[in-house]
Design a protein around this motif. Sequence first.
Motif, short mmCIF file in Angstrom:
data_model
loop_
_atom_site.label_atom_id
_atom_site.label_comp_id
_atom_site.label_asym_id
_atom_site.label_seq_id
_atom_site.Cartn_x
_atom_site.Cartn_y
_atom_site.Cartn_z
N UNK A 197 -49.14 13.37 -81.14
CA UNK A 197 -49.60 14.74 -80.88
C UNK A 197 -50.88 14.73 -80.07
N UNK A 198 -51.80 13.85 -80.42
CA UNK A 198 -53.06 13.75 -79.68
C UNK A 198 -52.81 13.35 -78.22
N UNK A 199 -51.90 12.43 -78.00
CA UNK A 199 -51.60 11.99 -76.64
C UNK A 199 -50.95 13.11 -75.83
N UNK A 248 -49.10 10.72 -67.51
CA UNK A 248 -47.66 10.96 -67.44
C UNK A 248 -46.89 9.65 -67.42
N UNK A 249 -47.42 8.64 -66.72
CA UNK A 249 -46.76 7.33 -66.67
C UNK A 249 -46.72 6.70 -68.05
N UNK A 250 -47.81 6.79 -68.79
CA UNK A 250 -47.84 6.22 -70.12
C UNK A 250 -46.92 6.99 -71.08
N UNK A 251 -46.84 8.30 -70.91
CA UNK A 251 -45.91 9.09 -71.72
C UNK A 251 -44.48 8.63 -71.46
N UNK A 252 -44.17 8.37 -70.20
CA UNK A 252 -42.81 7.94 -69.86
C UNK A 252 -42.53 6.55 -70.44
N UNK A 253 -43.50 5.63 -70.34
CA UNK A 253 -43.32 4.29 -70.90
C UNK A 253 -43.11 4.33 -72.40
#
Length: 219
Positions: free
Chosen positions: A9-11, A188-193
């Motif tokens: 949630x924080x991310x 966004x890249x880290x969310x996708x990973x």
Amino acid sequence: MQSTQFDKIMRRIATILSVVIVALCLIYVSTGVLLSFYYEPTAGGAYNSLKMINTQVPYGWLFWRAHEVAGNAVIAIALIQIVVMFLGRQFRKSWLTAWVSGILLTLSAIGLDWTAMILDWTQEGYWRFNIELGTIEAIPFIGGQLRDILTGGGAINTVTVEHLYTIHSYLILVATLILAIVHLAALLWQEWEMSQEGPRPEIDNLPQPSEGEFVPTQS
């Protein structure tokens, strides 16, 4: 390190705040471009031109206020986002780009506010900047050179306003916009990973057959 629901949630909140920061930066840039058509970066003309924008130019007061509010909001939200990223435990090596760009973004947003303190050429801005120059000049070895760069080598005058206007509009503002985009892209890249990783099944948690239960085997 296993991510909890609170971390996720924080991310997600950090990513949303990054989108808001980019939107505020675009508002800041667009309103700044509109104001630059009427703004005069001189010692006497700065105050008069802003007064004209506020009173005579159609919707000039709205663009000026939006420009000021967007600049202050970027600083506030960037600071909040750093706290949110810390609470979301986004301090792993894979989040290095997001952390570095986020910290530099916050510093550049503060730099925008600092360089704008004298651009309106008011008494408050003048004396505040004069005090800041004394602090800068006290820096060992490079303080005098930095003061000369900002003021143009003399007292606070038209050259000072022109120098700060150039630093504000063409250096720090461009850097802030680029950092905001890089920061959002990193999040966004880290969310996708993280979405690609998914939960891994644990072998030990699989149900074991009870005693006497027939388990078919392959021959």
